[in-house]
Design an enzyme around this catalytic site. Structure first.
Site, short mmCIF file in Angstrom:
data_model
loop_
_atom_site.label_atom_id
_atom_site.label_comp_id
_atom_site.label_asym_id
_atom_site.label_seq_id
_atom_site.Cartn_x
_atom_site.Cartn_y
_atom_site.Cartn_z
N GLU A 70 41.28 19.30 25.26
CA GLU A 70 40.78 19.64 23.93
C GLU A 70 41.67 19.07 22.84
O GLU A 70 41.19 18.52 21.85
CB GLU A 70 40.69 21.17 23.77
CG GLU A 70 39.72 21.82 24.72
CD GLU A 70 40.36 22.29 26.02
OE1 GLU A 70 39.96 23.35 26.52
OE2 GLU A 70 41.27 21.58 26.53
N ARG A 207 44.29 8.15 47.90
CA ARG A 207 45.66 8.66 47.82
C ARG A 207 46.05 8.99 46.39
O ARG A 207 46.81 9.93 46.12
CB ARG A 207 46.65 7.61 48.37
CG ARG A 207 46.64 7.46 49.87
CD ARG A 207 47.62 6.38 50.30
NE ARG A 207 47.67 6.22 51.75
CZ ARG A 207 48.39 5.30 52.37
NH1 ARG A 207 49.13 4.46 51.66
NH2 ARG A 207 48.38 5.23 53.69
#
Length: 362
Positions: A70, A207
């Site tokens: 945000e 990964r």
């Protein structure tokens, strides 16, 4: 007649708003997935700020200790349009905004301070101590709240964090490459690789989305693996995942000159000697791991499967018959019951096939 007409008008307005909300939440998800694997122990979150049906700014949580999604989106708006542009705007967030300060300020404070009029979020905070807290706080200040928009898609992004915060265990992904006869090794006279370079690139991308990679001592002795991130697409914010070795005989039995103990990431290698698998996973969760990847041999993979500790499978099949000595899921008695998968997909990668699925525990 006027009542019916008003109902139809209101229904059309509501439908248009729903479509608009779906559109912008999908955009917030695009941002959120940029942070997948980067934010542990925090969740990956995306946000976008909209006003008059136009995007003003967007952002995602990039790393624990850095601003949340945000605040990244708010900063993006300020940089592009100035602070006044935020007044009366709507912010779309994949996860309920946080309402408590930690390493960074609460996102609800940032929303209130900048005059944002409406908050739309997808998933409720899975932490029961925080769930719903943003709603009551923001509503008390006159901010309009809409929740549950594209909830299931938002929960997919959130899934590793949600599992750790609710169970104390990380999300476990089992990855293996197998021949068509179910073997993970080739004859000794041949090279070790079963799958193509293109498939191995996908493994490196996988990964980059986890916090630890688990192998067994046998795999270390046989392959001298690096277990490092070698994709050119990796984010500079991605830390080398923990490289975890499970062994019955201890570190002394492993060649100390091997990569895991001598390279630049040697401090990111953990050894667990003869420890129950669930205890290993709980300890990794305490090491801030939201998700772990199994790249182990068949015997250890089977032990994780039998203990019902695997959440997701990513199985690479190569068009080769090897007759190798190691099966992808080891040898043993039948499982107590078949493992059924949901959310199943398959992908052709050159001549290889990748099958993905999540364990169906329903």
């Amino acid at each position: 007649m006027s009542d019916r007409s008003d109902t139809l008008v209101n229904s059309n307005i509501s439908s248009e708003l729903d479509l608009e909300d779906d559109k912008w939440m999908a955009r917030a998800l695009e941002e959120g997935w940029k942070g997948a694997g980067l934010t542990s122990p925090n969740p990956a979150v995306g946000a976008v700020v909209v006003k008059d049906q136009k995007e003003l700014g967007a952002g995602y949580h990039q790393k624990a200790g850095l601003p949340h999604a945000e605040r990244e989106a708010i900063a993006d708006v300020v940089a592009k349009h100035g602070e006044d542009a935020l007044k009366g705007a709507t912010i779309y967030v994949t996860l309920e905004p946080c309402s408590t300060a930690g390493r960074t300020p609460a996102c609800t404070s940032g929303i209130l301070e900048n005059g944002i009029a409406r908050v739309v979020y997808g998933a409720v905070d899975p932490n029961p101590d925080h769930a719903g807290a943003a709603d009551s706080l923001l509503k008390s200040k006159g901010v309009e709240i809409s929740s549950g928009v594209l909830r299931e898609r938002c929960e997919l992004l959130l899934r590793p964090f949600a599992k750790r915060i609710t169970t104390g265990l990380p999300w476990v992904v089992a990855k293996t490459a197998m021949s068509l006869d179910g073997r993970i090794t080739r004859p000794p006279s041949e090279g070790q690789w079963l799958t193509s370079p293109e498939s191995r690139e996908i493994v490196h991308q996988l990964r980059a989305q986890v916090d630890a990679i688990i192998v067994g001592g046998k795999t270390v002795r046989r392959d001298n693996p690096r277990l490092t991130l070698r994709s050119e697409n990796n984010s500079p914010n991605k830390q080398q995942p923990w490289r975890v070795v499970l062994t019955y005989s201890g570190r002394e039995s492993l060649p100390q000159e091997f990569h895991l103990f001598t390279d630049e990431h040697k401090e990111r290698t953990l050894i667990y000697q003869d420890k129950p698998l669930e205890e290993v996973l709980r300890d990794l969760a305490d090491h801030d791991c939201n998700s772990v990847l199994l790249e182990c041999g068949g015997k250890l993979m089977r032990q994780f499967a039998e203990a019902e500790l695997i959440d997701e499978y990513q199985l690479f099949y190569a068009p080769i018959i090897t007759g190798g000595e190691d099966f992808g899921f080891g040898l043993g008695d039948h499982f107590k019951s078949s493992l059924r998968l949901k959310e199943v997909s398959s992908q052709s990668i050159g001549q290889d096939t990748l099958i993905r699925g999540v364990v169906d525990r329903g």
